[in-house]
Design a protein around this motif. Structure first.
Motif, PDB file in Angstrom:
ATOM      1  N   HIS A  68       0.834  -1.204   0.000  1.00  0.00           N
ATOM      2  CA  HIS A  68       0.000   0.000   0.000  1.00  0.00           C
ATOM      3  C   HIS A  68       0.872   1.259   0.000  1.00  0.00           C
ATOM      4  N   GLY A  69       2.181   1.056  -0.134  1.00  0.00           N
ATOM      5  CA  GLY A  69       3.102   2.194  -0.196  1.00  0.00           C
ATOM      6  C   GLY A  69       3.103   3.023   1.073  1.00  0.00           C
ATOM      7  N   GLN A  70       2.897   2.354   2.199  1.00  0.00           N
ATOM      8  CA  GLN A  70       2.859   3.089   3.464  1.00  0.00           C
ATOM      9  C   GLN A  70       3.621   2.359   4.570  1.00  0.00           C
ATOM     10  N   PRO A  71       4.213   3.140   5.484  1.00  0.00           N
ATOM     11  CA  PRO A  71       4.767   2.507   6.674  1.00  0.00           C
ATOM     12  C   PRO A  71       3.608   1.900   7.462  1.00  0.00           C
ATOM     13  N   VAL A  72       3.862   0.853   8.238  1.00  0.00           N
ATOM     14  CA  VAL A  72       2.780   0.240   8.974  1.00  0.00           C
ATOM     15  C   VAL A  72       2.224   1.220  10.017  1.00  0.00           C
ATOM     16  N   VAL A  73       3.084   2.147  10.485  1.00  0.00           N
ATOM     17  CA  VAL A  73       2.643   3.062  11.540  1.00  0.00           C
ATOM     18  C   VAL A  73       1.592   4.046  11.062  1.00  0.00           C
ATOM     19  N   THR A  74       1.428   4.167   9.722  1.00  0.00           N
ATOM     20  CA  THR A  74       0.294   4.976   9.216  1.00  0.00           C
ATOM     21  C   THR A  74      -0.755   4.067   8.580  1.00  0.00           C
ATOM     22  N   TYR A  75      -0.318   2.936   8.041  1.00  0.00           N
ATOM     23  CA  TYR A  75      -1.253   1.985   7.396  1.00  0.00           C
ATOM     24  C   TYR A  75      -2.217   1.409   8.410  1.00  0.00           C
TER      25      TYR A  75
END
Ligand SMILES: Nc1ncnc2c1ncn2[C@@H]1O[C@H](COP(=O)(O)OP(=O)(O)OP(=O)(O)O)[C@@H](O)[C@H]1O
Ligand SMILES: Nc1ncnc2c1ncn2[C@@H]1O[C@H](COP(=O)(O)OP(=O)(O)OP(=O)(O)O)[C@@H](O)[C@H]1O
Ligand SMILES: [Mg+2]
Ligand SMILES: [Mg+2]
Lengths: 256, 256
Positions: A225-232
């Motif tokens: 999803h092209g995101q760090p897990v901390v924002t995903y």
């Protein structure tokens, strides 16, 4: 004063990129201006933060060869206060391009120096090798975060890594310090993981971060999803763990 | 006629060494004289087969530089019909040592040629990079086995790997073929793994081996006993899977 952190381990697939991305993102989410540098030609830290390199702009490759200012290579990310210096496939050729140079380990240090104090933290993701790109990181940063997968092969490579760090400390970068070893992909149900964690604690004691990153499928889903897990998925255990790690990193950087 | 197989993928931690060891061991257990070559300076294929390099003997490093015959570097393993050419930490320096040579991709091919037809199969384990060591493998072997971890980042690197293979085929090794892509560490319970497997099948169709290697803790335990899983626990699902893979590999080698 910018804190410079290198995330290194020559063993492949141990969680270097995942740690570099989520540590950098967590620092930025606390309002600390942070730069994530992707020094791996694979470019996973670049795609894992959803950054698409703009065509025609100078890249990290030109910055290392002194052909463009590092500031020209910076991209914004979807996370506030997080900038990214994207990778470039031509990094594969850096070893050849710099062969004739005297001080082949200097280019990254020069490029980061040129950025002055605009960032509170710079986090550099390394490729899985102890070649010239990793040597540039060992020269350029003050602190190392070493992800250690809780597997047998990951243990094997640590002594070579430590020797390499020692030889850099007694040569090109006397200030270099190991900020900590981070246990990653820990599956608490297996004996092997517990044995490896115990072994690492026995050898490295307080150098091991108290935070442990458990195996988590959310961590491997986030990059798609092209995101760090901390924002995903900010509330999942993996995000909490990387948040805890970030607190430890900040505390250790402030102490040293 | 010796079948030469390279197990390569620049993405780290995808199961290259685990595949090289267990494929080589399974071939040997069928009575086929097999050589496992450890071209990764990390030396995991060497320790994973329990081989301890004898001090004072010539190593793969000298064999590549033409300073010793490859035959002098061969070691027996605990598996009948399986010989190992152990790694050497000095492989890290090969890139520098061979810089000035004309044909820097030739050394491994020359070393394997010198062994004649004493082996039915030679399996070479690669480091996690597309540097000179991997280029030597692409020049020296006829077939490639490409482990693909069922994770997002592992997909990203495949197009670069394919481009590299194509450029080698149109240059230094026209006979080079992809024998197959092997899905590894597949956790059937997660959507991500299913999506990645589907994506790989869509792109590569019949090139993908029917055998899939599931995630299995026995596979990560075996190296700490210095044994391939196919001898450490011959009845476990992972050993069965590597046995099935070996049948597919033999069939595909005989067809080409
Ligand atoms: N704690 C975790 N739980 C489950 N999966 C993880 C975890 N950490 C990382 N992963 C996944 O494992 C794989 C390897 O992680 P990653 O790519 O971060 O390692 P790396 O050390 O950077 O690899 P390389 O050596 O290729 O650069 C990735 O697909 C990633 O999404
Ligand atoms: N199917 C599997 N299930 C569970 N663990 C596995 C599996 N295959 C390999 N492993 C483990 O995962 C880790 C990575 O595998 P391995 O070292 O074979 O990968 P690699 O591609 O050779 O890594 P590198 O890029 O560092 O050379 C090892 O600790 C290994 O024991
Ligand atoms: Mg990485
Ligand atoms: Mg390996």
């Amino acid at each position: 004063m910018t804190h410079r952190l290198g995330v290194i381990n020559q063993k492949g697939g141990v969680g270097k990129t995942t740690t570099a991305i989520n540590l950098a993102a967590s620092l930025a989410l606390r309002g600390l201006p942070t730069l994530l540098v992707d020094l791996d030609p694979q470019g996973n830290a670049t795609s894992g933060t959803g950054v698409v390199r703009e065509e025609g702009r100078a890249t990290i490759f030109e910055a290392l060869l002194g052909q463009a200012p590092a500031a020209d290579t910076l991209h914004d990310s979807s996370v506030p206060h997080l900038s990214v210096m994207p990778s470039d496939i031509r990094l594969i050729a850096v070893e050849r391009e710099l062969m004739a140079e005297e001080r082949r380990e200097e280019p990254l240090c020069r490029a980061l120096d040129s950025l002055g104090d605009r960032f509170a933290y710079i986090v550099v993701d390394a490729p899985p090798s102890l070649g010239l790109l990793t040597l540039n990181i060992l020269r350029a940063v003050r602190h190392l975060v070493i992800p250690v997968q809780s597997e047998y092969y990951a243990l094997e490579g640590l002594s070579l890594l430590m020797e390499t760090v020692e030889s850099v400390r007694s040569g090109i970068n006397p200030d270099l310090e190991i900020l900590g070893l981070l246990m990653t992909m820990v599956d608490g149900r297996t004996n092997l993981a517990r044995q490896v964690v115990e072994e690492v604690l026995r050898h490295f004691g307080d150098k091991v971060f108290r935070t442990v990153i458990a195996r988590s499928v959310r961590l491997s889903e986030a990059p798609s999803h092209g995101q760090p897990v901390v924002t995903y998925d900010a509330r999942c255990p993996a995000s909490q763990a990387y948040g805890d790690l970030t607190s430890e990193v900040i505390a250790r950087c402030n102490m040293s």
